[in-house]
Design a protein around this motif. Sequence first.
Motif, PDB file in Angstrom:
ATOM      1  N   GLU A   3     -17.319  -2.447   1.728  1.00  0.00           N
ATOM      2  CA  GLU A   3     -16.369  -1.585   2.401  1.00  0.00           C
ATOM      3  C   GLU A   3     -15.108  -1.489   1.559  1.00  0.00           C
ATOM      4  OE1 GLU A   3     -14.371  -2.608   5.954  1.00  0.00           O
ATOM      5  OE2 GLU A   3     -14.284  -4.770   5.523  1.00  0.00           O
ATOM      6  N   TYR A   4     -14.375  -0.410   1.786  1.00  0.00           N
ATOM      7  CA  TYR A   4     -13.191  -0.135   0.999  1.00  0.00           C
ATOM      8  C   TYR A   4     -12.029   0.210   1.908  1.00  0.00           C
ATOM      9  CZ  TYR A   4     -16.820   0.553  -2.531  1.00  0.00           C
ATOM     10  OH  TYR A   4     -17.902   0.392  -3.360  1.00  0.00           O
ATOM     11  N   LEU A   5     -10.854  -0.069   1.412  1.00  0.00           N
ATOM     12  CA  LEU A   5      -9.643   0.379   2.055  1.00  0.00           C
ATOM     13  C   LEU A   5      -8.791   1.067   1.005  1.00  0.00           C
ATOM     14  CD1 LEU A   5      -8.063   0.388   4.761  1.00  0.00           C
ATOM     15  CD2 LEU A   5      -6.819  -1.609   3.888  1.00  0.00           C
ATOM     16  N   GLN A   6      -8.760   2.383   1.059  1.00  0.00           N
ATOM     17  CA  GLN A   6      -7.916   3.159   0.174  1.00  0.00           C
ATOM     18  C   GLN A   6      -6.529   3.244   0.780  1.00  0.00           C
ATOM     19  OE1 GLN A   6      -8.607   4.684  -2.934  1.00  0.00           O
ATOM     20  NE2 GLN A   6      -6.382   4.938  -2.907  1.00  0.00           N
ATOM     21  N   MET A   7      -5.544   2.764   0.058  1.00  0.00           N
ATOM     22  CA  MET A   7      -4.181   2.699   0.560  1.00  0.00           C
ATOM     23  C   MET A   7      -3.300   3.593  -0.295  1.00  0.00           C
ATOM     24  SD  MET A   7      -3.842  -1.391   1.363  1.00  0.00           S
ATOM     25  CE  MET A   7      -3.859  -1.814  -0.378  1.00  0.00           C
ATOM     26  N   ASN A   8      -2.746   4.610   0.314  1.00  0.00           N
ATOM     27  CA  ASN A   8      -1.853   5.538  -0.356  1.00  0.00           C
ATOM     28  C   ASN A   8      -0.459   5.455   0.249  1.00  0.00           C
ATOM     29  OD1 ASN A   8      -4.036   6.560  -1.907  1.00  0.00           O
ATOM     30  ND2 ASN A   8      -4.553   8.021  -0.280  1.00  0.00           N
ATOM     31  N   SER A   9       0.505   5.973  -0.483  1.00  0.00           N
ATOM     32  CA  SER A   9       1.892   5.995  -0.016  1.00  0.00           C
ATOM     33  C   SER A   9       2.342   4.632   0.472  1.00  0.00           C
ATOM     34  CB  SER A   9       2.062   7.049   1.088  1.00  0.00           C
ATOM     35  OG  SER A   9       1.722   8.333   0.622  1.00  0.00           O
ATOM     36  N   LEU A  10       2.076   3.635  -0.309  1.00  0.00           N
ATOM     37  CA  LEU A  10       2.413   2.270   0.079  1.00  0.00           C
ATOM     38  C   LEU A  10       3.923   2.066   0.129  1.00  0.00           C
ATOM     39  CD1 LEU A  10      -0.303   0.458  -2.007  1.00  0.00           C
ATOM     40  CD2 LEU A  10      -0.051   0.285   0.479  1.00  0.00           C
ATOM     41  N   ASN A  11       4.340   1.237   1.044  1.00  0.00           N
ATOM     42  CA  ASN A  11       5.741   0.877   1.167  1.00  0.00           C
ATOM     43  C   ASN A  11       5.853  -0.643   1.251  1.00  0.00           C
ATOM     44  OD1 ASN A  11       5.730   0.080   4.114  1.00  0.00           O
ATOM     45  ND2 ASN A  11       5.152   2.232   4.340  1.00  0.00           N
ATOM     46  N   PRO A  12       7.052  -1.187   1.073  1.00  0.00           N
ATOM     47  CA  PRO A  12       7.198  -2.646   1.074  1.00  0.00           C
ATOM     48  C   PRO A  12       6.710  -3.323   2.350  1.00  0.00           C
ATOM     49  CG  PRO A  12       9.126  -1.649   0.108  1.00  0.00           C
ATOM     50  CD  PRO A  12       8.302  -0.519   0.652  1.00  0.00           C
ATOM     51  N   GLU A  13       6.729  -2.615   3.458  1.00  0.00           N
ATOM     52  CA  GLU A  13       6.252  -3.182   4.715  1.00  0.00           C
ATOM     53  C   GLU A  13       4.749  -3.412   4.716  1.00  0.00           C
ATOM     54  OE1 GLU A  13      10.101  -2.199   4.893  1.00  0.00           O
ATOM     55  OE2 GLU A  13       8.593  -0.629   4.608  1.00  0.00           O
ATOM     56  N   ASP A  14       4.047  -2.846   3.756  1.00  0.00           N
ATOM     57  CA  ASP A  14       2.613  -3.077   3.630  1.00  0.00           C
ATOM     58  C   ASP A  14       2.298  -4.360   2.878  1.00  0.00           C
ATOM     59  OD1 ASP A  14       1.805  -0.622   4.921  1.00  0.00           O
ATOM     60  OD2 ASP A  14       2.396   0.425   3.077  1.00  0.00           O
ATOM     61  N   THR A  15       3.296  -5.011   2.346  1.00  0.00           N
ATOM     62  CA  THR A  15       3.083  -6.251   1.602  1.00  0.00           C
ATOM     63  C   THR A  15       2.502  -7.321   2.517  1.00  0.00           C
ATOM     64  OG1 THR A  15       4.844  -5.800   0.014  1.00  0.00           O
ATOM     65  CG2 THR A  15       4.204  -8.096   0.317  1.00  0.00           C
ATOM     66  N   ALA A  16       1.364  -7.861   2.125  1.00  0.00           N
ATOM     67  CA  ALA A  16       0.683  -8.860   2.941  1.00  0.00           C
ATOM     68  C   ALA A  16      -0.549  -9.349   2.200  1.00  0.00           C
ATOM     69  CB  ALA A  16       0.276  -8.282   4.297  1.00  0.00           C
ATOM     70  N   LEU A  17      -1.133 -10.400   2.727  1.00  0.00           N
ATOM     71  CA  LEU A  17      -2.453 -10.823   2.307  1.00  0.00           C
ATOM     72  C   LEU A  17      -3.466 -10.063   3.156  1.00  0.00           C
ATOM     73  CD1 LEU A  17      -3.911 -12.849   0.416  1.00  0.00           C
ATOM     74  CD2 LEU A  17      -3.943 -14.445   2.337  1.00  0.00           C
ATOM     75  N   TYR A  18      -4.338  -9.319   2.507  1.00  0.00           N
ATOM     76  CA  TYR A  18      -5.291  -8.475   3.207  1.00  0.00           C
ATOM     77  C   TYR A  18      -6.653  -9.148   3.251  1.00  0.00           C
ATOM     78  CZ  TYR A  18      -2.134  -4.502   3.430  1.00  0.00           C
ATOM     79  OH  TYR A  18      -1.090  -3.659   3.729  1.00  0.00           O
ATOM     80  N   TYR A  19      -7.244  -9.159   4.436  1.00  0.00           N
ATOM     81  CA  TYR A  19      -8.540  -9.772   4.666  1.00  0.00           C
ATOM     82  C   TYR A  19      -9.537  -8.729   5.149  1.00  0.00           C
ATOM     83  CZ  TYR A  19      -5.920 -14.194   4.951  1.00  0.00           C
ATOM     84  OH  TYR A  19      -5.111 -15.267   4.707  1.00  0.00           O
ATOM     85  N   CYS A  20     -10.758  -8.828   4.687  1.00  0.00           N
ATOM     86  CA  CYS A  20     -11.823  -8.088   5.329  1.00  0.00           C
ATOM     87  C   CYS A  20     -12.554  -9.016   6.284  1.00  0.00           C
ATOM     88  CB  CYS A  20     -12.787  -7.457   4.322  1.00  0.00           C
ATOM     89  SG  CYS A  20     -13.773  -8.612   3.346  1.00  0.00           S
ATOM     90  N   ALA A  21     -13.183  -8.433   7.281  1.00  0.00           N
ATOM     91  CA  ALA A  21     -13.853  -9.208   8.307  1.00  0.00           C
ATOM     92  C   ALA A  21     -15.001  -8.404   8.890  1.00  0.00           C
ATOM     93  CB  ALA A  21     -12.864  -9.598   9.412  1.00  0.00           C
ATOM     94  N   ALA A  22     -15.914  -9.103   9.548  1.00  0.00           N
ATOM     95  CA  ALA A  22     -17.080  -8.463  10.147  1.00  0.00           C
ATOM     96  C   ALA A  22     -17.339  -9.025  11.531  1.00  0.00           C
ATOM     97  CB  ALA A  22     -18.310  -8.658   9.267  1.00  0.00           C
TER      98      ALA A  22
END
Length: 122
Positions: free
Chosen positions: A79-98
């Motif tokens: 799976e993919y997460l395409q992230m556009n127009s990123l801003n500083p509030e998007d800063t985080a550790l990103y996890y995938c899950a099922a």
Amino acid sequence: QVQLVESGGGLVQAGGSLRLSCAASGRTFSNYYMGWFRQAPGKEREFVARISWAGGSTYYTASVKSRFTISSDIAKNTEYLQMNSLNPEDTALYYCAATYRLTTTPDLYNYWGQGTQVTVSS
């Protein structure tokens, strides 16, 4: 056992884009919902997006709705997460899950990756 491995995180300037990948192994995921969560320092883990693995139904949290796109490649078990127009509030550790459930609640997701760091500078 199911294993999930995230990749694609990094440092990007505000307004930029990143594509996160989550590679799944260990079993077929055709009946799963796949999700992305993120956790910033000092905050609880937050739902970002989810997709029905086979059907393609998607759902996003309001703050990313117009900027992020979740997708899946069944043949690649990814799976993919395409992230556009990123801003500083998007800063985080990103996890995938099922999970087998249609849910946005972290506690109801059965399998988790180790996370990939996304840092957005201003």
